[in-house]
Design an enzyme around this catalytic site. Sequence first.
Site, PDB file in Angstrom:
ATOM      1  N   GLY A 244      46.410  27.141  44.867  1.00 27.87           N
ATOM      2  CA  GLY A 244      44.907  27.636  45.140  1.00 27.87           C
ATOM      3  C   GLY A 244      44.457  28.534  44.063  1.00 27.87           C
ATOM      4  O   GLY A 244      44.796  28.383  42.940  1.00 27.87           O
ATOM      5  N   SER A 245      43.609  29.525  44.274  1.00 25.51           N
ATOM      6  CA  SER A 245      42.713  30.248  43.431  1.00 25.51           C
ATOM      7  C   SER A 245      43.735  31.330  42.914  1.00 25.51           C
ATOM      8  O   SER A 245      44.675  31.906  43.572  1.00 25.51           O
ATOM      9  CB  SER A 245      41.670  30.864  44.197  1.00 25.51           C
ATOM     10  OG  SER A 245      41.929  31.804  45.081  1.00 25.51           O
ATOM     11  N   THR A 246      43.456  32.019  41.740  1.00 27.28           N
ATOM     12  CA  THR A 246      44.254  32.987  41.234  1.00 27.28           C
ATOM     13  C   THR A 246      44.029  34.236  42.000  1.00 27.28           C
ATOM     14  O   THR A 246      45.039  35.008  42.232  1.00 27.28           O
ATOM     15  CB  THR A 246      43.714  33.202  39.861  1.00 27.28           C
ATOM     16  OG1 THR A 246      43.999  32.115  39.007  1.00 27.28           O
ATOM     17  CG2 THR A 246      44.449  34.305  38.976  1.00 27.28           C
ATOM     18  N   GLU A 267      50.672  28.126  42.048  1.00 26.85           N
ATOM     19  CA  GLU A 267      49.887  26.959  40.981  1.00 26.85           C
ATOM     20  C   GLU A 267      48.541  27.469  41.271  1.00 26.85           C
ATOM     21  O   GLU A 267      47.695  27.205  42.492  1.00 26.85           O
ATOM     22  CB  GLU A 267      50.247  25.530  41.631  1.00 26.85           C
ATOM     23  CG  GLU A 267      51.505  25.214  41.618  1.00 26.85           C
ATOM     24  CD  GLU A 267      52.068  24.812  40.226  1.00 26.85           C
ATOM     25  OE1 GLU A 267      51.424  24.866  39.193  1.00 26.85           O
ATOM     26  OE2 GLU A 267      53.325  24.980  40.112  1.00 26.85           O
ATOM     27  N   CYS A 302      41.690  21.456  39.293  1.00 28.21           N
ATOM     28  CA  CYS A 302      42.312  22.540  38.682  1.00 28.21           C
ATOM     29  C   CYS A 302      42.352  22.351  37.135  1.00 28.21           C
ATOM     30  O   CYS A 302      42.386  23.427  36.467  1.00 28.21           O
ATOM     31  CB  CYS A 302      43.856  22.969  39.310  1.00 28.21           C
ATOM     32  SG  CYS A 302      44.932  21.757  39.281  1.00 28.21           S
TER      33      CYS A 302
HETATM   34  P1  NAD Z   1      42.121  29.217  48.113  1.00 28.57           P
HETATM   35  O1  NAD Z   1      42.937  30.525  46.830  1.00 28.57           O
HETATM   36  O2  NAD Z   1      40.680  29.971  48.339  1.00 28.57           O
HETATM   37  O3  NAD Z   1      42.867  28.712  49.118  1.00 28.57           O
HETATM   38  C1  NAD Z   1      43.999  28.225  48.847  1.00 28.57           C
HETATM   39  C2  NAD Z   1      44.606  28.344  50.314  1.00 28.57           C
HETATM   40  O4  NAD Z   1      45.032  29.547  50.604  1.00 28.57           O
HETATM   41  C3  NAD Z   1      44.216  27.944  51.625  1.00 28.57           C
HETATM   42  O5  NAD Z   1      44.798  26.989  52.229  1.00 28.57           O
HETATM   43  C4  NAD Z   1      43.386  29.102  52.177  1.00 28.57           C
HETATM   44  O6  NAD Z   1      43.420  29.269  53.506  1.00 28.57           O
HETATM   45  C5  NAD Z   1      44.744  29.908  51.961  1.00 28.57           C
HETATM   46  N1  NAD Z   1      44.443  31.595  51.674  1.00 28.57           N
HETATM   47  C6  NAD Z   1      43.088  32.158  51.710  1.00 28.57           C
HETATM   48  N2  NAD Z   1      43.515  33.335  51.627  1.00 28.57           N
HETATM   49  C7  NAD Z   1      44.722  33.667  52.002  1.00 28.57           C
HETATM   50  C8  NAD Z   1      45.417  34.839  52.440  1.00 28.57           C
HETATM   51  N3  NAD Z   1      44.736  35.900  52.222  1.00 28.57           N
HETATM   52  N4  NAD Z   1      46.626  34.694  52.613  1.00 28.57           N
HETATM   53  C9  NAD Z   1      47.395  33.416  52.650  1.00 28.57           C
HETATM   54  N5  NAD Z   1      46.532  32.264  52.330  1.00 28.57           N
HETATM   55  C10 NAD Z   1      45.394  32.324  52.046  1.00 28.57           C
HETATM   56  O7  NAD Z   1      41.680  28.107  46.951  1.00 28.57           O
HETATM   57  P2  NAD Z   1      40.879  26.884  47.232  1.00 28.57           P
HETATM   58  O8  NAD Z   1      39.490  27.142  47.292  1.00 28.57           O
HETATM   59  O9  NAD Z   1      41.455  26.172  48.555  1.00 28.57           O
HETATM   60  O10 NAD Z   1      41.173  25.857  46.070  1.00 28.57           O
HETATM   61  C11 NAD Z   1      40.685  25.962  44.914  1.00 28.57           C
HETATM   62  C12 NAD Z   1      41.584  26.595  43.949  1.00 28.57           C
HETATM   63  O11 NAD Z   1      42.899  25.947  43.690  1.00 28.57           O
HETATM   64  C13 NAD Z   1      41.149  26.498  42.686  1.00 28.57           C
HETATM   65  O12 NAD Z   1      41.298  28.017  41.918  1.00 28.57           O
HETATM   66  C14 NAD Z   1      41.774  25.487  41.984  1.00 28.57           C
HETATM   67  O13 NAD Z   1      42.235  25.664  40.490  1.00 28.57           O
HETATM   68  C15 NAD Z   1      43.315  25.709  42.417  1.00 28.57           C
HETATM   69  N6  NAD Z   1      44.147  24.502  42.325  1.00 28.57           N
HETATM   70  C16 NAD Z   1      45.157  24.844  41.531  1.00 28.57           C
HETATM   71  C17 NAD Z   1      46.143  23.573  41.167  1.00 28.57           C
HETATM   72  C18 NAD Z   1      47.352  23.753  40.314  1.00 28.57           C
HETATM   73  O14 NAD Z   1      48.231  22.768  40.548  1.00 28.57           O
HETATM   74  N7  NAD Z   1      47.303  24.639  39.656  1.00 28.57           N
HETATM   75  C19 NAD Z   1      45.835  22.324  42.071  1.00 28.57           C
HETATM   76  C20 NAD Z   1      44.638  22.199  42.655  1.00 28.57           C
HETATM   77  C21 NAD Z   1      43.889  23.481  43.157  1.00 28.57           C
END
Ligand code: NAD
Length: 497
Positions: A244-246, A267, A302
């Site tokens: 997910g996001s940084t 990741e 990503c």
């Molecule tokens: P996000 O970080 O907003 O959410 C990712 C997950 O985290 C979701 O399931 C969300 O519900 C959960 N989450 C959110 N807040 C949380 C908290 N406080 N505690 C625990 N879990 C929480 O990211 P997104 O918008 O779903 O995805 C996009 C991001 O994912 C982009 O930054 C992208 O680059 C990244 N990404 C990385 C890879 C990789 O392999 N490096 C692959 C795909 C996507």
Amino acid sequence: MTTLTRADWEQRARDLKIEGRAYINGEYTDAVSGETFECISPVDGRLLGKIASCDAADAQRAVDNARATFNSGAWSRLAPTKRKATMIRFAGLLKQHAEELALLETLDMGKPISDSLYIDVPGAAQALSWSGEAIDKIYDEVAATPHDQLGLVTREPVGVVGAIVPWNFPLMMACWKLGPALSTGNSVILKPSEKSPLTAIRLAALAVEAGIPKGVLNVLPGYGHTVGKALALHNDVDTLVFTGSTKIAKQLLIYSGESNMKRVWLEAGGKSPNIVFADAPDLQAAAEAAAGAIAFNQGEVCTAGSRLLVERSIKDKFLPLVIEALKTWKPGNPLDPATNVGALVDTQQMNTVLSYIESGHTDGAKLVAGGKRILQETGGTYVEPTIFDGVSNAMKIAQEEIFGPVLSVITFDSAEEAIQIANDTPYGLAAAVWTADISKAHLTAKALRAGSVWVNQYDGGDMTAPFGGFKQSGNGRDKSLHAFDKYTELKATWIKL
Ligand code: NAD
């Protein structure tokens, strides 16, 4: 290409029965609170169904079940050959249900049905079977001990794994975690994104159908700040794996420190540079790859090649080729098998992308393609693939991850300058280099602070190579045998002979 037409997919979409409940201990179940949230399709704004909004009470139930199943040994102590066979059956079930899973994925997050069917589902199945196939071919070690000692170095499953995944490749990101996590014998609680929970929910029942014991794979849909946070803070979750996001990745490190110091593998985001030198062997191929690198999956990747670094001497020749190539990436209804760009995942993400386009204008970059929301009449969330020229690497559109189809074109004069610009973001996920000079290719690849580097191509790779980031793009790696490190603890056993 699938023989199903858009009309066929639309009919199937109308007939679809959406399962929105959590899956705990082999059964679909409502959230303890009874709360639900609406699942809206970005394709046309239709309501797909109500989804269980899990929270800490559901996390507690799932963790208790996962722990009990782990301790029972029904899966964790099963012979690797048997886990292998089960994982391969699990992968086979994904393929058998490919059309159903692809439809769920497309309706839920807006990607083209042809991508869901031919990239996401097979990629997810491959992640499960590859890890399963590997598990009975990995040996432990015997240490170099004195004569009267036997030192065993063994790997054991970590126990209960919390897997939190994003919405851009919902099924595939889940399976990149589930493949090695399950193959190594762990119990898992999967938390899909609230924006794309449907395939994860379906997957759980397929796991049990494949023969994975009940309670080994549990799925908790819900919001990050409720159930995601509860899992991350839970004292009986041994390892947290996240894509997910940084921003959220950093938060998870804090949760770990505030609770049981669970292992946290991240990741995270990217802002990947795609460097085209004047001696690139095939400028047309480079242009087509640059267009695909920003338009594929609506730019919600990503590793999207969101910064195109072009050597100044070829800029005027190269940029028109990219603009032309981008015309072949046209947003349309994702249920049409010919569509190659679908809808952005939701209105919030569309507005984020549009606000970055606005910021490109404000900062003085020059719009040379796209730039607008389109197909509003459908009720869906579609944005044209967009290119800004004249971008400086300090601009917001060059520094921040947009996660949409917006390309920043930046010019450079030397390899040193290209490398300096390429490395000048907080991220380090991926990078590409186009050159016919093998030394320049290697030297540039070595200098790039990125987990994956592609030469004369964009986005190559399969399960055989590790995938993950340097810097604030994360730690640890998905895919390949290296991924197994995240799901196992290393134990040294000394036996006095
Ligand atoms: P996000 O970080 O907003 O959410 C990712 C997950 O985290 C979701 O399931 C969300 O519900 C959960 N989450 C959110 N807040 C949380 C908290 N406080 N505690 C625990 N879990 C929480 O990211 P997104 O918008 O779903 O995805 C996009 C991001 O994912 C982009 O930054 C992208 O680059 C990244 N990404 C990385 C890879 C990789 O392999 N490096 C692959 C795909 C996507």
